[in-house]
Design a protein around this motif. Structure first.
Motif, PDB file in Angstrom:
ATOM      1  N   LYS A  75      -0.740   4.954   5.619  1.00 28.53           N
ATOM      2  CA  LYS A  75      -2.096   4.967   4.803  1.00 28.53           C
ATOM      3  C   LYS A  75      -3.112   4.395   5.369  1.00 28.53           C
ATOM      4  CE  LYS A  75      -4.259   5.510   0.699  1.00 28.53           C
ATOM      5  NZ  LYS A  75      -4.744   6.805   0.239  1.00 28.53           N
ATOM      6  N   GLU A  76      -2.876   3.370   6.117  1.00 24.49           N
ATOM      7  CA  GLU A  76      -3.786   2.067   6.633  1.00 24.49           C
ATOM      8  C   GLU A  76      -4.582   3.069   7.665  1.00 24.49           C
ATOM      9  OE1 GLU A  76      -0.832   1.489   6.285  1.00 24.49           O
ATOM     10  OE2 GLU A  76      -0.520  -0.504   4.985  1.00 24.49           O
ATOM     11  N   LYS A 104      -2.871  -5.336   9.798  1.00 27.57           N
ATOM     12  CA  LYS A 104      -4.242  -6.138  10.038  1.00 27.57           C
ATOM     13  C   LYS A 104      -4.870  -4.871  10.558  1.00 27.57           C
ATOM     14  CE  LYS A 104      -3.005 -10.826   9.771  1.00 27.57           C
ATOM     15  NZ  LYS A 104      -3.095 -12.121  10.197  1.00 27.57           N
ATOM     16  N   PHE A 105      -4.914  -3.676  10.074  1.00 27.94           N
ATOM     17  CA  PHE A 105      -5.388  -2.546  10.839  1.00 27.94           C
ATOM     18  C   PHE A 105      -7.078  -2.619  10.742  1.00 27.94           C
ATOM     19  CE2 PHE A 105      -6.100   1.953  11.717  1.00 27.94           C
ATOM     20  CZ  PHE A 105      -5.749   1.784  12.958  1.00 27.94           C
ATOM     21  N   ASP A 106      -7.411  -3.069   9.710  1.00 24.10           N
ATOM     22  CA  ASP A 106      -8.994  -3.218   9.531  1.00 24.10           C
ATOM     23  C   ASP A 106      -9.539  -4.332  10.455  1.00 24.10           C
ATOM     24  OD1 ASP A 106      -7.605  -5.091   7.884  1.00 24.10           O
ATOM     25  OD2 ASP A 106      -9.199  -5.373   6.499  1.00 24.10           O
ATOM     26  N   ASN A 107      -8.674  -5.350  10.409  1.00 26.78           N
ATOM     27  CA  ASN A 107      -9.061  -6.376  11.382  1.00 26.78           C
ATOM     28  C   ASN A 107      -9.281  -5.774  12.926  1.00 26.78           C
ATOM     29  OD1 ASN A 107      -9.774  -8.779  11.419  1.00 26.78           O
ATOM     30  ND2 ASN A 107      -8.040  -9.812  10.803  1.00 26.78           N
ATOM     31  N   GLN A 141     -12.907   4.136  -2.317  1.00 24.60           N
ATOM     32  CA  GLN A 141     -11.584   4.552  -2.520  1.00 24.60           C
ATOM     33  C   GLN A 141     -10.961   4.055  -3.616  1.00 24.60           C
ATOM     34  OE1 GLN A 141     -10.043   6.584  -0.141  1.00 24.60           O
ATOM     35  NE2 GLN A 141     -11.411   6.675   1.510  1.00 24.60           N
ATOM     36  N   ARG A 200       3.970  -0.790  15.238  1.00 26.21           N
ATOM     37  CA  ARG A 200       3.030   0.007  14.474  1.00 26.21           C
ATOM     38  C   ARG A 200       2.871  -0.668  13.311  1.00 26.21           C
ATOM     39  NH1 ARG A 200       4.695   4.822  16.873  1.00 26.21           N
ATOM     40  NH2 ARG A 200       6.307   5.285  15.595  1.00 26.21           N
ATOM     41  N   ARG A 206      -4.604  -5.901   1.866  1.00 24.02           N
ATOM     42  CA  ARG A 206      -5.659  -5.600   2.604  1.00 24.02           C
ATOM     43  C   ARG A 206      -5.479  -3.927   2.872  1.00 24.02           C
ATOM     44  NH1 ARG A 206      -6.503  -9.933   6.291  1.00 24.02           N
ATOM     45  NH2 ARG A 206      -7.539  -8.283   7.594  1.00 24.02           N
ATOM     46  N   GLY A 207      -6.613  -3.560   2.728  1.00 24.27           N
ATOM     47  CA  GLY A 207      -6.512  -1.960   2.819  1.00 24.27           C
ATOM     48  C   GLY A 207      -8.005  -1.392   2.753  1.00 24.27           C
ATOM     49  N   TYR A 258     -12.007  -1.301   3.336  1.00 28.93           N
ATOM     50  CA  TYR A 258     -12.932  -1.460   3.976  1.00 28.93           C
ATOM     51  C   TYR A 258     -14.303  -2.094   3.608  1.00 28.93           C
ATOM     52  CZ  TYR A 258      -9.727   0.160   7.777  1.00 28.93           C
ATOM     53  OH  TYR A 258      -8.657   0.287   8.421  1.00 28.93           O
ATOM     54  N   HIS A 272     -12.513   5.874   6.681  1.00 29.39           N
ATOM     55  CA  HIS A 272     -13.890   5.179   6.401  1.00 29.39           C
ATOM     56  C   HIS A 272     -14.819   5.258   7.405  1.00 29.39           C
ATOM     57  CE1 HIS A 272     -15.872   1.594   4.904  1.00 29.39           C
ATOM     58  NE2 HIS A 272     -16.130   1.126   6.217  1.00 29.39           N
ATOM     59  N   LEU A 288       0.821  -1.104   0.147  1.00 23.85           N
ATOM     60  CA  LEU A 288      -0.108   0.076  -0.032  1.00 23.85           C
ATOM     61  C   LEU A 288       0.944   1.240  -0.054  1.00 23.85           C
ATOM     62  CD1 LEU A 288      -2.838   1.055   0.054  1.00 23.85           C
ATOM     63  CD2 LEU A 288      -2.718   1.051   2.688  1.00 23.85           C
ATOM     64  N   SER A 289       0.594   2.126  -0.834  1.00 19.57           N
ATOM     65  CA  SER A 289       1.589   3.278  -1.085  1.00 19.57           C
ATOM     66  C   SER A 289       0.997   4.446  -0.130  1.00 19.57           C
ATOM     67  CB  SER A 289       1.496   3.821  -2.476  1.00 19.57           C
ATOM     68  OG  SER A 289       1.922   5.023  -2.410  1.00 19.57           O
ATOM     69  N   ASN A 290       2.097   4.686   0.423  1.00 20.78           N
ATOM     70  CA  ASN A 290       1.605   5.765   1.660  1.00 20.78           C
ATOM     71  C   ASN A 290       1.830   7.235   0.929  1.00 20.78           C
ATOM     72  OD1 ASN A 290       1.088   7.215   4.070  1.00 20.78           O
ATOM     73  ND2 ASN A 290       3.214   7.426   4.491  1.00 20.78           N
ATOM     74  N   ARG A 294      -4.818   6.087   7.993  1.00 23.14           N
ATOM     75  CA  ARG A 294      -5.817   7.148   7.270  1.00 23.14           C
ATOM     76  C   ARG A 294      -6.954   6.660   6.740  1.00 23.14           C
ATOM     77  NH1 ARG A 294      -2.126   9.678   2.854  1.00 23.14           N
ATOM     78  NH2 ARG A 294      -0.591   8.221   4.049  1.00 23.14           N
ATOM     79  N   LEU A 295      -6.738   5.557   6.153  1.00 24.08           N
ATOM     80  CA  LEU A 295      -7.977   4.880   5.179  1.00 24.08           C
ATOM     81  C   LEU A 295      -8.928   4.483   6.458  1.00 24.08           C
ATOM     82  CD1 LEU A 295      -6.406   2.481   2.660  1.00 24.08           C
ATOM     83  CD2 LEU A 295      -7.969   4.273   2.364  1.00 24.08           C
ATOM     84  N   GLY A 296      -8.561   3.832   7.486  1.00 21.04           N
ATOM     85  CA  GLY A 296      -9.406   3.348   8.636  1.00 21.04           C
ATOM     86  C   GLY A 296     -10.175   4.526   9.095  1.00 21.04           C
ATOM     87  N   LEU A 330      -9.678  -2.717  13.890  1.00 25.55           N
ATOM     88  CA  LEU A 330     -10.843  -1.559  14.010  1.00 25.55           C
ATOM     89  C   LEU A 330     -12.144  -2.399  14.072  1.00 25.55           C
ATOM     90  CD1 LEU A 330     -10.015   1.253  11.494  1.00 25.55           C
ATOM     91  CD2 LEU A 330      -9.886   1.074  14.027  1.00 25.55           C
ATOM     92  N   ARG A 349     -18.510  -3.538  11.843  1.00 26.33           N
ATOM     93  CA  ARG A 349     -19.256  -4.561  10.782  1.00 26.33           C
ATOM     94  C   ARG A 349     -20.576  -5.212  11.691  1.00 26.33           C
ATOM     95  NH1 ARG A 349     -13.716  -5.831   8.191  1.00 26.33           N
ATOM     96  NH2 ARG A 349     -13.831  -4.393   6.809  1.00 26.33           N
TER      97      ARG A 349
END
Lengths: 450, 662
Positions: free
Chosen positions: B135-136, B88-91, A421, B82, A395-396, A398, B143, A32-34, B138-140, B93, B100
């Motif tokens: 980025k993860e 597995k950040f979505d996990n 996204q 970190r 994974r990224g 949601y 979202h 995943l690109s930051n 940020r995405l979480g 969360l 969910r």
């Protein structure tokens, strides 16, 4: 790295292999690109992504809110955090607010293969529109009999400008941009057509996958489909080697016949071509092919006509870049690799989890290493094309991922899904990354207070 | 970082121990142990991340909460941790926030809520500190915030808002201070002059008084001789006290004027000047202006002035009078004043002090200090009582200009507006000295009410009070012989207009006026009255009057006639109109009109029986007769139209021609 460059300079490695080495290394380190963000203007699930075929620079996206947008993947519009994160805003977008915009979800958006001056969108409002990129105006539109699931244009086509459109309707239509009318109506599917793919080896060959689970091959110069893929017609291994000696052939054919599935198909053929049976499988096959085409075409035997490639709908099709294989994804959560020449299922098992069943998905492939990128619900998996093993997992997202699109010029993967996204997966550990790493900000360091 | 891989596993035990508690917080000792373990070992970090992620899947919110707390602690510290967690950040969360629907947070619900809020809080914190690098995260965050519209505490924005508000408030305060400073600087000379004047006056007054007091001192010393004689210890005590007060000056008839002036000036000094000086000092300390030198010099001067005032006050106190420093209770002051005045009225006799020590009173006049302390306290009272009648006069005549002004000045009601008379300063609206948090939301601490608004609020409304006037009684003679006692303003209902009457009830005004009234009322008896009036005195005047009256009468008659004629004409017109209307009605009498009639009937009927409403719908149907009459009417209208048209055309033609002529 430097060593490789040096060996290329001295001529020990050929430039081609050098670049292939580099590319494969980069591809295998996708993450995943930051540093690159696409600012999605979409307010609905993104259904389609495509990088243009001429420059490999502009990314076209279509989303369920009826909008389509074009991004520049190379030049960022602005940046955040003192240049650390490059923000790519869309160059332009057309949505419901546009006077010719689609009313309902855009299910498919593809570039005109010759240049970036045109692009085509298909939508659930039964329309296919051809847009002028520079003016962002619809120039041609085609009224389809139902929701448009997928549109495709041949990347090779030199002699025609046809848009193949898979719709709710059982017929696949080919829309001619030049005339603004339907040039072909291909009937054969028994249900809507979810996926359409042009052959990458012949500009006349079209593959379509329907909700009835059938994958049909069409030669648009002739009436009717010339092949229906049958999942039970299999071949072990990737492709039977092209053999010159019948002796070896026999061995192979013996192996083949013992492998089961194929026998069933062979038996009816052998009735007609029994005498040729000893000549070797390839020649047999070719003759069978010929005779069948002769005999069956255009009507084809109803038994053959009813063959299915997947249990359930075929949700995605992707021809490999060399045109020899076809990947298909079905709502039975399977990916299948088909030999386009023989029309056989290669029996390769891809370790997919669950796939999205009710929506068309878009697969992507990379050449070297040969990977297939498959949206598996919320993740995107990269499978080895010949092994079927999961090599990378992205994974990224949601929400479930709809499409992935591989940009082979930059070795970047773009994925998008229902979470609106568009994510960029770029090679990690690259040069620029390392350079930034050196001057990394103190914020992201270990901070042990006690 | 020193990497010391010792196989790992130590941390697993620690983490499991830490998450087994039922407390809301992780045991700090265990946490510390975990942290110190992880600090020196990367492999332990890996193990910890794995273990924690496993624990997050535990089907109990309490375990998840504690795990999350540990994760947060480590997340804020270790980079490796970190990167491991973020994979597995979505996990994480979904396990902590439970966004969910397929994976709701496990029981118990109370802890689950805490877990969720904590997770959201942490996510925001992480996003703030590390969002740029991951980025993860940020995405979480994006979202949860933009897609699921979860409510974040919005720490940063809140802090920023608070900061901004504080800055604004400070700016405002500064502005106010600066404006105050400006006004102070402008009025500084005047203020200084005034204060100096007052101080000087007080000093002079004190000098005068003390000089007189010096006479008293020897007297006191003289009394020393009597000292021996007083044996009673109580009396001695009293005497000692009085001796102590020997340097205090007693108010006498001679120095009364001076005392009054002194008191007044002292009050002015303490109440107004000292307060303003102190305010000025505090203002100068607080204000932040570029012109520091002026400020410093002003500050210095102000402090000097304050010291001066304080010194003066001390002197005054030494001299024996206490200038009341209680600023907020002017009523008390008033009371004291009133006491003085009341004494004038003759409370003297009841004064106990006087009864006890008449001698002291006598000596008082000579400025003696031989007084009991109570008497000393009361001395002012007594002295005023001595000179009772003159005091008032003295006070009045003290300042002629003031008296003059006072005589002119309107009488105002006592109120708070008097204290801010003519002031142009702004008043802080929410300033009450107490730092109370309002329960009804944020309060703008620096809200000010501008001076003009204050003036508006203090606008004096004076209620008009009617002057009470005696309404004279009617005084018309009654049959019984008494006079009518009705008090009416203009006319008595029984006896007509009220006129001044003599004691018997006869009108005082000369007869002729009566005649006049009679003539106005009785037009026919004009001649007779004229005859009568002629017989009265002053014939010329009478004649003129009568002539006037006659003229008037005639005119009135004419008017009456005219009016009658107009009325008659009007009547005729109305009649004519009515007739025409009736005729039209008769002509156009169709079933419609019948319907109207019927409706009238129906209304009446309804009054009797309200349920008969359905008849309305039935009767509204048009009948054939109706249609015919309508057609006839329309024909008639068509017939009349052409007749009217030429007229209109003529008119237009005329207009056109006239337009041409113009």
């Amino acid at each position: 790295m430097w060593q490789a460059i040096q060996s290329r300079e001295t001529g020990r490695t050929r430039p081609n292999s050098f670049s292939n080495q580099l590319k494969s290394r980069r591809i295998s380190s996708l993450q995943l690109s930051n540093r690159k963000d696409f600012v999605s203007p979409h307010r609905g699930s993104v259904n389609s992504l495509q990088v243009d075929l001429t420059e490999g620079r502009y990314l076209l996206s279509g989303a369920s809110d009826g909008s389509a947008a074009v991004f520049d993947t190379q030049r960022a519009t602005d940046s955040e955090a003192s240049g650390l994160i490059a923000k790519h805003k869309c160059v332009f977008s057309v949505d419901k607010g546009h006077e010719h915009g689609h009313k309902f979800a855009v299910s498919s958006a593809v570039w005109y293969p010759i240049d970036t001056g045109l692009f085509v969108t298909g939508s659930f409002d039964h329309l296919i529109k051809v847009w002028d990129t520079n003016t962002a105006q619809a120039v041609v539109d085609f009224k389809m009999p139902g929701k448009v699931y997928r549109t495709a244009m041949s990347s090779l086509a030199m002699s025609h400008t046809l848009i193949a459109a898979g719709t709710e309707d059982v017929q696949v239509r080919l829309c001619d941009i030049a005339s603004g009318a339907f040039s072909h109506t291909l009937s054969g599917h028994r249900d809507g057509v979810m996926s359409v793919e042009w052959s990458t080896s012949s500009e006349w060959v079209l593959y379509t996958g329907g909700c009835d689970g059938a994958i049909r091959f069409w030669d648009i110069r002739r009436a009717g489909c010339f092949r229906v893929l049958d999942q039970s017609v299999t071949q072990l291994g990737v492709r039977p080697p092209i053999l010159k000696h019948t002796a070896v052939n026999n061995k192979v054919s013996a192996e083949k016949s013992s492998s089961g599935g194929k026998n069933r198909l062979k038996t009816p053929q052998s009735k007609h071509t029994g005498s040729q049976n000893m000549k070797g499988s390839s020649s047999v096959k070719a003759s069978v092919e010929k005779s069948r085409q002769k005999r069956l075409h255009p009507g084809m035997l109803s038994t053959l006509d009813r063959a299915t490639a997947h249990y359930g709908a075929v949700t995605g099709l992707k021809a490999t870049n060399d045109g020899m294989y076809l990947l298909s994804a079905g709502s039975d959560s399977r990916i299948k690799l088909w030999d386009t020449q023989s029309g056989c299922n290669t029996l390769l098992n891809f370790e997919t989890g669950r796939l999205q069943t009710n929506k068309a998905i878009q697969l992507a492939t990379s050449d070297d290493p040969a990977l297939v990128f498959v949206p598996c619900m919320k993740t995107v998996n990269a499978f080895g094309m010949w092994s079927g093993r999961t090599t990378l997992m992205f994974r990224g997202h949601y929400e479930s991922v709809n499409t992935c699109c591989f940009n082979s010029t930059d070795q970047e993967l773009y994925t998008s899904g229902a979470d609106r996204q568009i994510l960029v997966w770029s090679p990690g550990g690259s040069m620029e990354d390392d350079m930034v790493q050196d001057e990394e900000v103190a914020e992201d360091k270990d901070n042990w207070s006690d | 970082m020193e990497v010391r891989d010792d196989g790992g596993g130590k941390v697993i035990g620690l983490i499991e121990k830490a998450t087994k508690s039922s407390a809301q917080e992780v045991d700090p000792r265990l946490l510390k142990a975990i942290k110190s373990t992880l600090r020196y070992s990367d492999s332990e970090v890996r193990v910890a991340a794995k273990t924690l992620m496993e624990l997050m899947k535990h089907k109990h919110s309490q375990v998840r909460l504690l795990t999350l707390l540990i994760i947060d602690e480590l997340f804020m510290r270790s980079k490796l941790f970190r990167t491991l967690i973020v994979e597995k950040f979505d996990n994480l969360l979904s396990l902590s926030v439970g966004f969910r629907t397929s994976l709701p947070l496990p029981a118990p619900p109370a802890v689950a809520t805490v877990l969720r809020t904590k997770a959201i809080e942490f996510l925001e914190k992480w996003n703030l500190s590390f969002g740029l690098h991951y980025k993860e995260i940020r995405l979480g965050f994006d979202h949860l915030k933009n897609t699921l519209k979860l409510k974040f505490p919005d720490l940063q924005a809140n802090a920023a808002r608070r900061q901004r508000e504080r800055l604004e408030r400070e700016m405002k305060t500064k502005e106010i201070l600066r404006s105050k400073f400006e006004s102070l600087r402008d009025g500084f000379g005047v203020l200084k002059g005034e204060i100096e004047e007052t101080v000087k006056e007080i000093k002079e007054g004190l000098e005068i008084v003390q000089w007189r007091g010096d006479d008293g001192v020897p007297l006191a010393i003289l009394d020393e001789e009597d000292y021996e004689e007083i044996r009673c210890s109580h009396l001695r005590q009293i005497r000692m006290d009085s001796l102590k007060q020997s340097d205090k000056v007693e108010e006498t008839s001679e120095n009364r004027v001076v005392f009054d002036v002194l008191r007044e000036q002292g009050k002015l000094l303490m109440k107004k000047h000292l307060v303003s000086v102190q305010e000025g000092i505090s203002l100068l300390i607080k204000v932040d202006v570029s012109d520091n030198r002026t400020r410093d010099s002003m500050l210095k001067e102000l402090i000097d002035i304050r010291n001066d005032i304080l010194a003066t006050e001390k002197k005054c106190e030494e001299a024996g009078f206490v200038i009341s420093r209680i600023i907020d209770t002017p009523e008390k002051e008033e009371d004291e004043d009133e006491d003085i005045w009341e004494d004038d009225d003759g409370k003297v006799g009841t004064d106990p002090v006087k009864n006890v020590a008449p001698l002291a009173r006598v000596q008082n006049g000579e400025g003696s200090s031989l007084q009991s302390p109570s008497a000393a306290n009361r001395s002012t009272l007594e002295s005023t009582s001595n000179k009772a009648p003159s005091t008032k006069m003295v006070r009045r005549s003290g300042d002629p200009l003031r008296d003059k002004l006072i005589s002119e000045a309107p009488i105002m009601n006592w109120g708070s507006q008097l204290s801010s008379w003519d002031s142009t300063t702004e008043v802080r609206a929410n300033h009450r000295g107490l730092e109370l948090e309002s329960h009804w939301g944020r309060v703008d601490q620096d809200a000010v009410i501008p001076a003009d608004k204050i003036a508006e609020l203090n606008l004096q409304a004076s209620v008009y009070r009617e002057e009470r006037t005696e309404i004279p009684p009617c005084h018309a003679p009654l049959k019984k012989g008494a006079l009518c006692q009705r008090r009416d303003l203009r006319a008595c209902p029984f006896h007509g207009p009220i006129v001044p009457r003599d004691d018997e009830g006869n009108p005082i005004i000369i007869e002729e006026s009566q005649n006049k009234t009679s003539s106005t009322t009785e037009i026919n008896q004009e001649d007779v009255s004229m005859d009568e009036t002629t017989s009265d005195s002053d014939p010329n005047q009478l004649a003129r009057k009568i002539a006037k009256q006659a003229l008037k009468n005639i005119r009135e008659q004419d008017k009456e006639e005219l009016r009658k004629r107009a009325k008659r004409a009007k009547h005729a017109k109305v009649k004519e109109h009515n007739f025409s209307v009736l005729r039209d009605a008769a002509m156009a009498s169709t079933s419609k009109s019948a319907v109207i009639d019927e409706e009238f009937d129906r209304v009446f009927a309804e009054r009797k029986n309200k349920k008969q409403t359905f008849s309305l719908g039935r009767r509204k149907k048009t009948t054939a007769k109706d249609r015919i009459s309508e057609r006839l009417l329309s024909n008639r209208a068509k017939g009349t139209k052409p007749k009217q048209m030429p007229q209109g055309n003529d008119d237009e033609k005329y207009r056109e021609t006239s337009a041409n002529q113009w």
